[in-house]
Design a protein around this motif. Structure first.
Motif, short mmCIF file in Angstrom:
data_model
loop_
_atom_site.label_atom_id
_atom_site.label_comp_id
_atom_site.label_asym_id
_atom_site.label_seq_id
_atom_site.Cartn_x
_atom_site.Cartn_y
_atom_site.Cartn_z
N GLY A 204 -10.37 -23.05 -3.63
CA GLY A 204 -10.90 -21.73 -3.32
C GLY A 204 -10.43 -21.29 -1.95
O GLY A 204 -9.70 -20.33 -1.81
N ARG B 130 -17.69 -17.94 -17.20
CA ARG B 130 -18.96 -18.61 -17.51
C ARG B 130 -19.50 -18.25 -18.89
O ARG B 130 -20.50 -18.80 -19.34
CB ARG B 130 -20.00 -18.27 -16.44
N ASP C 88 -14.81 -13.32 -17.78
CA ASP C 88 -15.92 -14.09 -17.22
C ASP C 88 -15.81 -15.53 -17.68
O ASP C 88 -16.04 -15.83 -18.86
CB ASP C 88 -17.26 -13.48 -17.62
N GLU D 181 -11.20 -17.04 -13.50
CA GLU D 181 -10.93 -15.81 -14.25
C GLU D 181 -9.45 -15.44 -14.19
O GLU D 181 -8.88 -14.96 -15.18
CB GLU D 181 -11.79 -14.66 -13.71
N THR D 182 -8.82 -15.65 -13.04
CA THR D 182 -7.39 -15.36 -12.94
C THR D 182 -6.59 -16.28 -13.84
O THR D 182 -5.62 -15.86 -14.48
CB THR D 182 -6.93 -15.51 -11.47
N THR E 290 -7.54 -13.11 -7.90
CA THR E 290 -8.39 -13.83 -6.95
C THR E 290 -8.26 -15.33 -7.21
O THR E 290 -7.83 -15.75 -8.30
CB THR E 290 -9.85 -13.40 -7.13
N THR F 160 -9.78 -17.75 -8.57
CA THR F 160 -10.90 -18.03 -9.46
C THR F 160 -10.41 -18.45 -10.84
O THR F 160 -9.26 -18.19 -11.20
CB THR F 160 -11.79 -16.78 -9.63
N PHE G 188 -12.69 -24.99 -10.31
CA PHE G 188 -12.88 -24.20 -9.11
C PHE G 188 -14.31 -24.41 -8.65
O PHE G 188 -15.24 -23.90 -9.29
CB PHE G 188 -12.65 -22.71 -9.38
N ASP H 240 -15.68 -8.45 -9.40
CA ASP H 240 -14.60 -7.86 -8.61
C ASP H 240 -14.81 -6.35 -8.44
O ASP H 240 -15.08 -5.64 -9.41
CB ASP H 240 -13.24 -8.09 -9.28
N GLY I 275 -12.42 -10.14 -12.74
CA GLY I 275 -13.69 -10.84 -12.91
C GLY I 275 -14.85 -9.88 -12.90
O GLY I 275 -14.74 -8.73 -12.47
#
Length: 500
Positions: A215, A121, A119, A59-60, A55, A57, A23, A104, A101
């Protein structure tokens, strides 16, 4: 049942370093996704159901994969859902945890749930990526996802999708499209529904391939990712229409350079796939003329996942969604339930009914709705109407409730009229509905967005255009001009909003 996501089961060696999802500037390898999802799975293993703030992202992706690996049903939530609809979904599905996330901002309705932050990252604390299931993969009938319908005829219903249905649909598409671990899928679809989440995320992960999510959709993004290794593009008709508009830029114009880059990228793709609604034939032809590459279509819905699809090695027929996929049975029925004889029903319009391993288990907490959606002999009533040709290719006419127009004793499909209208140079967008008429029963009404709003084509000209290409009884009796057609998040035209 074999593993639903085998490539994520303790990946080691070269497989661990292969890109799974990307992403923007954030890429997750199979090793990193396996570790992150395994760590999260351990934190939610005791949850009855989990909600996922879906979302577009990474994270989803981690959240949904973790729920699948933990054997916990996930309820994807559209972040744009209104307060009353969200309250209904939460009360109906009763999740105990919400996965979201770090940035969010969640609505008040979710505050009663235990929030678990995801997260992408942050490095995982489970580097092996292994998930304990007592050594047993959840069974094929175990609920994997509860996806809520659009609620056009009442409050949204939660379609319970078992692991069996997901595996069956994705494996049928592997067969139809030659989908392998070498494929790199590009798309910008939302991740709270079947198209973007199951096909667009779980599809690549089941095959061991990779996903590049844009995105937000843009022709530049499509050109960039397909031009740098992407092999497949998934989109909805609105997206392909925007690509066709770029491809129409005349030589020497300000947009000709962008056109050439996009045309080259699309031409180099192995597969261009459109779904969620019918792609107008006019856009099919514009893309094929500019790139030499045909867009193929497939047909599915929340309750059935994928039913039909044009094969990668099959004949691309614009306007059709191909034959039934492997394992799927399909038939047409009259309004009174009479099943049409396949041998004598070529070209006849009927409701599409299906059965197979791709179907949902039922609607959550709604045995009445589940029973009503099935025939006595176990076929699912899709509510879509269509035709089947001699080769088994299905053409969708539209929804039974909004797209089947009974006028002057004829059954008329809105879709074929829309395609003809879109072929008129003065029409940018078009939708067709039926309205009560004291003489005809229903009259055909066209809703048109003109290519030039200051000089729209006359209604009589559009009616004659349709009559000349189809038949006089299919001509629009009324033409209404709009600045834009109302669409949902997947680009589908909301016809009930037109009449409202």
């Amino acid at each position: 049942m074999t593993l639903l996501l085998p490539a994520l089961q303790s990946p080691t060696g070269p497989a661990a370093s292969q890109e799974a999802v990307r992403f923007g500037d954030l890429s997750l390898t199979y090793g990193r996704l396996a570790g992150a999802s395994a760590a999260l799975a351990a934190r939610i293993a005791d949850a009855g159901r989990v909600a996922v703030w879906a979302t577009p992202t990474p994270e989803t992706v981690i959240a949904v994969v973790a729920a699948l690996r933990a054997g916990v049903p996930a309820v994807p939530l559209n972040p744009r859902t209104g307060a009353s609809e969200l309250a209904h979904i939460l009360a109906d599905s009763e999740p105990t945890v919400v996965l979201a996330g770090p940035d969010d901002v969640l609505p008040a309705a979710l505050e009663k749930l235990r929030r678990v932050t995801v997260d992408a990252r942050v490095e995982t604390e489970n580097p092996t990526g292994h998930v304990e299931h007592g050594g047993v993969e959840p069974g094929p009938e175990s609920p994997a996802l509860i996806v809520y319908t659009s609620g056009t005829t009442g409050p949204p219903k939660g379609a319970v999708l078992p692991r069996r249905a997901i595996a069956a649909s994705l494996d049928a598409l592997e067969d139809a499209w030659g989908w392998t671990g070498d494929d790199v899928l590009v798309h910008a679809l939302p991740l709270f529904h079947v198209h973007g989440l199951i096909l667009g995320v779980l599809g690549p992960l089941r095959r061991g391939g990779s996903l590049r999510h844009l995105g937000k959709f843009s022709p530049d993004g499509v050109a960039r990712e397909l031009g740098s290794g992407g092999t497949m593009l998934f989109g909805v008709p609105t997206m392909y229409h925007r690509l066709a508009e770029v491809l129409d830029a005349p030589a020497g114009s300000a947009g000709s350079a962008e056109r050439d880059v996009l045309a080259g990228a699309l031409a180099g793709a192995r597969l261009l796939v459109s779904g969620s609604a019918a792609l107008p034939v006019h856009d099919h032809e514009r893309i094929a003329a500019a790139t030499g590459r045909r867009v193929i279509e497939r047909y599915g819905m929340t309750e059935t996942l994928m039913n039909t699809g044009i094969r990668a090695d099959g004949a691309p027929r614009p306007g059709t969604v191909g034959p039934p996929l492997a394992g799927v049975e399909l038939r047409l029925a009259e309004e009174d339930g009479t099943v049409l004889d396949p041998a004598g029903a070529i070209g006849e319009v009927g409701e599409i009914q299906v059965r197979g391993p791709n179907l949902f288990t039922g609607y959550l907490n709604r045995p009445d709705a589940t029973a009503a959606a099935h025939t006595a002999d176990g076929w699912f009533r899709t509510g879509d109407v269509g035709t089947v040709d001699a080769d088994g290719y299905v053409t969708i006419v539209g929804r039974k409730a909004t797209d089947l127009i009974k006028s002057g004793g004829y059954k008329i499909g809105a879709g074929e009229i829309e395609n003809v209208l879109l072929g008129h140079p003065g029409v940018r967008e078009a939708a067709v509905t039926g309205e009560e008429d004291p003489d005809l029963g229903e009259r055909v009404v066209a809703w048109v967005v003109a290519a030039d709003p200051d000089s729209p084509p006359p209604a009589e000209e559009l009616a004659d255009h349709v009559a000349a290409q189809l038949a006089p009884h299919k001509r629009p009796r009324t033409v209404r001009y709009l600045d834009a057609l109302p669409r949902n998040d997947l680009g589908k035209i909301m016809k009930r909003s037109l009449h409202a």
